[in-house]
Design a protein around this motif. Structure first.
Motif, mmCIF file in Angstrom:
data_model
loop_
_atom_site.group_PDB
_atom_site.id
_atom_site.type_symbol
_atom_site.label_atom_id
_atom_site.label_comp_id
_atom_site.label_asym_id
_atom_site.label_seq_id
_atom_site.Cartn_x
_atom_site.Cartn_y
_atom_site.Cartn_z
ATOM 1 N N GLY A 87 -2.858 -20.660 -10.281
ATOM 2 C CA GLY A 87 -2.992 -20.435 -11.716
ATOM 3 C C GLY A 87 -2.486 -19.080 -12.166
ATOM 4 N N LEU A 88 -1.630 -18.449 -11.352
ATOM 5 C CA LEU A 88 -1.076 -17.135 -11.682
ATOM 6 C C LEU A 88 0.319 -17.319 -12.279
ATOM 7 C CD1 LEU A 88 -2.145 -15.176 -8.495
ATOM 8 C CD2 LEU A 88 -2.769 -14.551 -10.833
ATOM 9 N N ALA A 89 0.490 -16.921 -13.527
ATOM 10 C CA ALA A 89 1.770 -17.088 -14.217
ATOM 11 C C ALA A 89 2.600 -15.816 -14.082
ATOM 12 C CB ALA A 89 1.541 -17.410 -15.689
ATOM 13 N N TYR A 90 3.804 -15.956 -13.523
ATOM 14 C CA TYR A 90 4.733 -14.831 -13.387
ATOM 15 C C TYR A 90 6.083 -15.220 -13.971
ATOM 16 C CZ TYR A 90 1.486 -12.527 -10.185
ATOM 17 O OH TYR A 90 0.382 -11.910 -9.632
ATOM 18 N N ASP A 91 6.724 -14.251 -14.623
ATOM 19 C CA ASP A 91 8.063 -14.446 -15.157
ATOM 20 C C ASP A 91 9.056 -14.277 -14.010
ATOM 21 O OD1 ASP A 91 10.601 -14.190 -16.286
ATOM 22 O OD2 ASP A 91 9.875 -13.090 -18.039
ATOM 23 N N PRO A 92 9.817 -15.318 -13.661
ATOM 24 C CA PRO A 92 10.730 -15.202 -12.520
ATOM 25 C C PRO A 92 11.814 -14.149 -12.719
ATOM 26 C CG PRO A 92 11.112 -17.257 -13.710
ATOM 27 C CD PRO A 92 9.852 -16.674 -14.263
ATOM 28 N N THR A 190 -13.941 -9.966 -4.627
ATOM 29 C CA THR A 190 -14.469 -9.545 -5.933
ATOM 30 C C THR A 190 -14.979 -8.112 -5.852
ATOM 31 O OG1 THR A 190 -15.038 -11.804 -6.576
ATOM 32 C CG2 THR A 190 -16.206 -10.025 -7.700
ATOM 33 N N ALA A 191 -15.650 -7.777 -4.760
ATOM 34 C CA ALA A 191 -16.131 -6.407 -4.585
ATOM 35 C C ALA A 191 -14.971 -5.422 -4.453
ATOM 36 C CB ALA A 191 -17.039 -6.332 -3.353
ATOM 37 N N VAL A 192 -13.916 -5.821 -3.720
ATOM 38 C CA VAL A 192 -12.725 -4.966 -3.604
ATOM 39 C C VAL A 192 -12.082 -4.780 -4.977
ATOM 40 C CG1 VAL A 192 -10.433 -4.740 -2.588
ATOM 41 C CG2 VAL A 192 -12.317 -5.659 -1.218
ATOM 42 N N ALA A 193 -11.994 -5.859 -5.739
ATOM 43 C CA ALA A 193 -11.393 -5.792 -7.077
ATOM 44 C C ALA A 193 -12.197 -4.875 -7.986
ATOM 45 C CB ALA A 193 -11.296 -7.198 -7.669
ATOM 46 N N GLU A 194 -13.501 -4.984 -7.952
ATOM 47 C CA GLU A 194 -14.342 -4.131 -8.798
ATOM 48 C C GLU A 194 -14.170 -2.664 -8.434
ATOM 49 O OE1 GLU A 194 -18.145 -5.855 -8.076
ATOM 50 O OE2 GLU A 194 -17.897 -7.449 -9.586
ATOM 51 N N LEU A 195 -14.022 -2.392 -7.135
ATOM 52 C CA LEU A 195 -13.787 -1.019 -6.692
ATOM 53 C C LEU A 195 -12.436 -0.515 -7.189
ATOM 54 C CD1 LEU A 195 -14.579 1.416 -4.914
ATOM 55 C CD2 LEU A 195 -13.499 0.220 -2.977
ATOM 56 N N HIS A 219 -8.216 -19.419 0.677
ATOM 57 C CA HIS A 219 -7.401 -18.252 0.359
ATOM 58 C C HIS A 219 -7.487 -17.965 -1.131
ATOM 59 C CE1 HIS A 219 -4.368 -15.238 0.154
ATOM 60 N NE2 HIS A 219 -3.641 -15.960 -0.668
ATOM 61 N N VAL A 220 -7.940 -16.770 -1.468
ATOM 62 C CA VAL A 220 -8.074 -16.348 -2.860
ATOM 63 C C VAL A 220 -7.161 -15.145 -3.087
ATOM 64 C CG1 VAL A 220 -9.629 -15.487 -4.656
ATOM 65 C CG2 VAL A 220 -10.477 -17.102 -2.932
ATOM 66 N N PRO A 221 -6.080 -15.275 -3.855
ATOM 67 C CA PRO A 221 -5.256 -14.101 -4.167
ATOM 68 C C PRO A 221 -6.056 -13.114 -5.008
ATOM 69 C CG PRO A 221 -4.110 -16.151 -4.699
ATOM 70 C CD PRO A 221 -5.546 -16.503 -4.464
ATOM 71 N N ILE A 222 -6.090 -11.867 -4.595
ATOM 72 C CA ILE A 222 -6.873 -10.886 -5.345
ATOM 73 C C ILE A 222 -6.301 -10.670 -6.741
ATOM 74 C CG2 ILE A 222 -5.659 -8.809 -4.527
ATOM 75 C CD1 ILE A 222 -8.498 -7.515 -4.313
ATOM 76 N N ALA A 223 -5.013 -10.970 -6.923
ATOM 77 C CA ALA A 223 -4.411 -10.827 -8.256
ATOM 78 C C ALA A 223 -5.015 -11.793 -9.264
ATOM 79 C CB ALA A 223 -2.903 -11.049 -8.181
ATOM 80 N N SER A 224 -5.693 -12.840 -8.775
ATOM 81 C CA SER A 224 -6.291 -13.826 -9.676
ATOM 82 C C SER A 224 -7.651 -13.391 -10.200
ATOM 83 C CB SER A 224 -6.428 -15.174 -8.966
ATOM 84 O OG SER A 224 -7.376 -15.101 -7.910
ATOM 85 N N GLY A 227 -9.085 -8.124 -13.930
ATOM 86 C CA GLY A 227 -8.590 -6.753 -13.903
ATOM 87 C C GLY A 227 -7.583 -6.449 -12.828
ATOM 88 N N MET A 228 -7.156 -7.458 -12.042
ATOM 89 C CA MET A 228 -6.325 -7.173 -10.881
ATOM 90 C C MET A 228 -4.848 -7.495 -11.055
ATOM 91 S SD MET A 228 -8.241 -5.637 -8.909
ATOM 92 C CE MET A 228 -7.048 -5.484 -7.594
ATOM 93 N N ARG A 229 -4.500 -8.396 -11.948
ATOM 94 C CA ARG A 229 -3.090 -8.763 -12.052
ATOM 95 C C ARG A 229 -2.223 -7.547 -12.362
ATOM 96 N NH1 ARG A 229 1.264 -10.140 -14.771
ATOM 97 N NH2 ARG A 229 2.358 -12.125 -14.392
ATOM 98 N N GLU A 230 -2.705 -6.672 -13.205
ATOM 99 C CA GLU A 230 -1.895 -5.532 -13.643
ATOM 100 C C GLU A 230 -1.824 -4.409 -12.616
ATOM 101 O OE1 GLU A 230 -5.941 -5.134 -15.851
ATOM 102 O OE2 GLU A 230 -4.618 -6.729 -15.099
ATOM 103 N N ARG A 231 -2.601 -4.500 -11.530
ATOM 104 C CA ARG A 231 -2.594 -3.413 -10.545
ATOM 105 C C ARG A 231 -2.297 -3.900 -9.130
ATOM 106 N NH1 ARG A 231 -6.419 -0.039 -11.263
ATOM 107 N NH2 ARG A 231 -7.064 -0.799 -13.311
ATOM 108 N N THR A 232 -1.823 -5.148 -9.003
ATOM 109 C CA THR A 232 -1.634 -5.745 -7.681
ATOM 110 C C THR A 232 -0.182 -6.129 -7.433
ATOM 111 O OG1 THR A 232 -3.889 -6.638 -7.696
ATOM 112 C CG2 THR A 232 -2.318 -7.652 -6.174
ATOM 113 N N VAL A 233 0.309 -5.785 -6.247
ATOM 114 C CA VAL A 233 1.577 -6.294 -5.720
ATOM 115 C C VAL A 233 1.228 -7.304 -4.642
ATOM 116 C CG1 VAL A 233 3.698 -5.756 -4.491
ATOM 117 C CG2 VAL A 233 2.815 -4.149 -6.197
#
Length: 391
Positions: A87-92, A190-195, A219-224, A227-233
């Motif tokens: 469910g993560l939308a990215y512009d190719p 979730t705890a890593v993301a909150e940190l 498998h849960v992508p942390i970008a999902s 607050g994480m999409r904007e700070r995750t590669v």
């Protein structure tokens, strides 16, 4: 060289010699041992994907320099994959970058995002290129150690929180995790993301084993997470999922700003690579769900064959929830030095493995642990198990 007083090798790389994978693979060749060390399959991936690469070669697609960000077909396929699966939308066009495997994606991300003096938290034990890339960026690695308990490795979230300082720039994650086979849970992530959000940290996450999860693991992508999409590669790769490790096709997905930053470093590493293979991987990412289900089922059977055999041979086995590696404790065999054990194992039993200590800063933490790869044919694994039982 005569008259040279300064070492030839950059001091940032002085601690890194020949990789353990090269050493142990050479040992396997020299002794004729079964190589369960380096993580590459002994069979190719789907025939239709191999033929897609041949077709691209013959059609002249990718034989010259492909576009710097990657061929549009692959970037679109990566974006479709992230949307369909997570469910993560990215512009190719602006949020996907193709790299020379995940290893270059890691290097380009760290070189782009780190300054000398920055600190990087990495989950120890970690893939050896992490340490080298952090060093090349002039940053400092801060290991947070995964520790074995009740048959699996676990992340201590308090230790992670305590590792963050004012100099921390980035958390480098790997889930499913090589070499331990740990798959971080949604709660842990979730705890890593909150940190990361609370301390305004970037996250680079290596998810190349995303399709290699077993049992009840998810498998849960942390970008999902919030607050994480904007700070995750997020780093992905075709090698592990499609069993074409030699093609070296990887990618990142991130915001336009992060993608631009990583591309700025990547363009001066390989510039471009794997032109015809990119078209084939675009087709591979669109394979039906049955392919991914069959891949997991096949590897699950291999995991269980090797894990059961290792246990019968006397090892303590940490059965992995993901990846295609199984970590063992050699102390029940009366051993404690993984390096010495692995260097002697080809002569003793005709099998090659990897000492986990090479993946640690705190090598004493990893000293008695040894990693075996189960991404091999069933008959090869059965023969390896038979040999190891001689121990």
């Amino acid at each position: 060289m005569a008259g040279m007083t300064r070492p030839l090798l950059n001091r940032r790389l002085a601690e890194f010699g020949t990789t353990i994978f090269a050493e142990m693979s050479a040992l396997a060749v020299r002794t004729g041992a079964i190589n369960l060390g380096q993580g590459f399959p002994d069979t190719d991936g789907p025939e239709q994907i191999r033929e897609a690469a041949v077709r691209a070669l013959r059609d002249g697609r990718g034989n010259q320099y492909p576009p710097g960000p990657g061929v549009p077909e692959l970037r679109t396929a990566v974006a479709e994959h992230q949307l369909k699966r997570y469910g993560l939308a990215y512009d190719p066009d602006t949020e996907v970058l193709v790299t020379a495997g995940a290893t270059e994606a890691i290097a380009a991300s760290l070189l782009a995002l780190l300054e000398p003096g920055d600190e990087v938290i990495a989950l120890e034990p970690y893939y050896d290129s992490y340490a080298a890339c952090i060093a090349m960026a002039g940053a400092t690695r801060v290991p947070v150690t995964l520790r074995p308990h009740e048959g699996a490795y676990h992340l201590d979230l308090d230790e992670l929180r305590n590792a963050v300082t004012d100099r921390t720039r980035l958390i480098l994650l790997n889930t499913p995790h090589n070499p331990t086979g740990t798959v971080l849970t949604r709660g842990e992530l979730t705890a890593v993301a909150e940190l990361a959000v609370a301390r305004d940290l970037l996250v680079v996450t290596d998810e190349v084993y995303e399709h290699l999860v077993f049992d009840d693991a998810e498998h849960v992508p942390i970008a999902s997470l919030p607050g994480m999409r904007e700070r995750t590669v997020t780093i992905g790769s075709a090698g592990k999922t499609f069993s074409f490790t030699g093609w070296k096709v990887g990618w990142i997905t991130a915001t336009p700003e992060l993608t631009t930053a990583v591309r700025s470093a990547k363009q001066f590493l390989t510039y471009v690579s794997s032109g015809p293979f990119q078209y084939a991987v675009a087709e591979a990412l669109r394979l039906p769900d049955t392919y991914f289900d069959d891949l997991r089922a096949d590897l699950l059977a291999k995991r269980d064959l090797l894990s059961d055999g290792l246990a019968q041979a006397g090892f303590e086995v940490y059965r992995p929830a993901g990846t295609y590696f199984v970590t063992t404790d050699i102390r029940p065999l009366g051993e404690s030095d993984g390096f010495a054990f692995c260097r002697a194992l080809p002569e003793r039993a005709g099998v090659v493995a990897i000492p986990n200590a090479v993946f640690y800063d705190h090598q004493d933490q990893g000293a008695p642990f040894v990693r075996f790869a189960f991404c091999k044919r069933l008959d090869v694994l059965a023969e390896a198990v038979s040999r190891l039982k001689q121990l």
